[in-house]
Scaffold this active site. Structure first.
Site, short mmCIF file in Angstrom:
data_model
loop_
_atom_site.label_atom_id
_atom_site.label_comp_id
_atom_site.label_asym_id
_atom_site.label_seq_id
_atom_site.Cartn_x
_atom_site.Cartn_y
_atom_site.Cartn_z
N VAL A 153 0.85 -1.26 -0.03
CA VAL A 153 -0.03 -0.13 -0.05
C VAL A 153 0.87 1.16 -0.12
CG1 VAL A 153 -1.82 1.21 1.13
CG2 VAL A 153 -1.81 -1.14 1.27
N LYS B 284 -3.38 0.51 -3.29
CA LYS B 284 -3.11 -0.92 -2.80
C LYS B 284 -2.77 -1.58 -4.11
CE LYS B 284 -4.52 -4.43 0.45
NZ LYS B 284 -5.44 -4.85 1.46
N ASP C 7 -12.69 -11.08 9.15
CA ASP C 7 -11.49 -10.98 9.46
C ASP C 7 -11.35 -9.71 10.11
OD1 ASP C 7 -8.83 -11.90 9.88
OD2 ASP C 7 -7.92 -10.88 8.19
#
Length: 210
Positions: free
Chosen positions: A2, A17, A111
């Site tokens: 990134v 990214k 996540d």
């Protein structure tokens, strides 16, 4: 990787990214990368990092997104060891609003963890990294996922660790585990191997927060 970058057409700072070149030929990684951008792009909410654009140049896949000028919760924990209860509550409530919005749009993050909760300088929470997000319709485990559990062991719900069909509650569990880490300075369970940590989430009682 990134990068902090300037989007010339809009004259604004963005986060860029870029998928690692060695993964560009791997259809699974490319699919996951594109899914992350699209999942985030579907969620227009003040507590979700906004994705501007996804594209490809010279064989490299990339997307540009909102640049966040503050730390992640992981960085805060590294610096402060634990986070003041009232501040931790504020962070968790803002993150919960982002997840509520995602769940209303039938997206499960899968996540949630300190690394993926970022803060602006003004203290506004931005939920990041929807790379393994799934829609509710896709939430049953694939044969591959039964073999390879997706997510981060320290914050993972038992159902997810077991490779079972999941729903939005795995995100609530992971946020709770993150909250526990924020106020105690420790993850709910620890171990030398991922399998040990996952087994504890499935079988062990949570150590009392006191």
């Amino acid at each position: 990787t990134v990068y902090k970058a300037r989007q010339q057409s809009m004259d604004r700072i963005v986060a860029l990214k870029i998928l690692n070149e060695r993964y560009s030929a791997n259809a699974e990684f490319v699919d996951r990368f594109i899914r992350e951008a699209r999942a985030a792009g579907q969620l227009n909410h003040p507590n979700v990092i906004h994705v501007h654009d996804i594209s490809r140049a010279n064989g490299r896949h990339y997307f540009s997104m909102e640049f966040i000028d503050g730390p992640s919760v992981k960085e805060l924990l590294r610096l402060e060891k634990r986070i003041n209860v009232s501040r931790a509550l504020d962070i968790v409530l803002q993150t919960a609003k982002a997840l509520e919005f995602a769940h209303e749009n039938k997206i499960i993050h899968r996540d949630v963890k300190p690394d993926n909760i970022m803060l602006t300088k003004e203290g506004i929470v931005k939920l990041a990294d929807l790379g393994i997000a799934k829609t509710f319709d896709e939430a049953g485990p694939t044969p591959e996922e039964r073999r390879r559990v997706m997510g981060t062991p320290h914050y993972m719900a038992p159902e997810q660790a077991l490779g079972k069909a999941i729903d939005h509650r795995v995100d609530i569990y992971a946020l709770g585990a993150t909250f526990y880490h924020m106020v105690t300075g420790k993850t709910p369970f620890s171990g030398n191997k991922a399998a040990e940590i996952l087994k504890a989430h499935i079988q062990a009682s949570l150590p009392p927060i006191q």
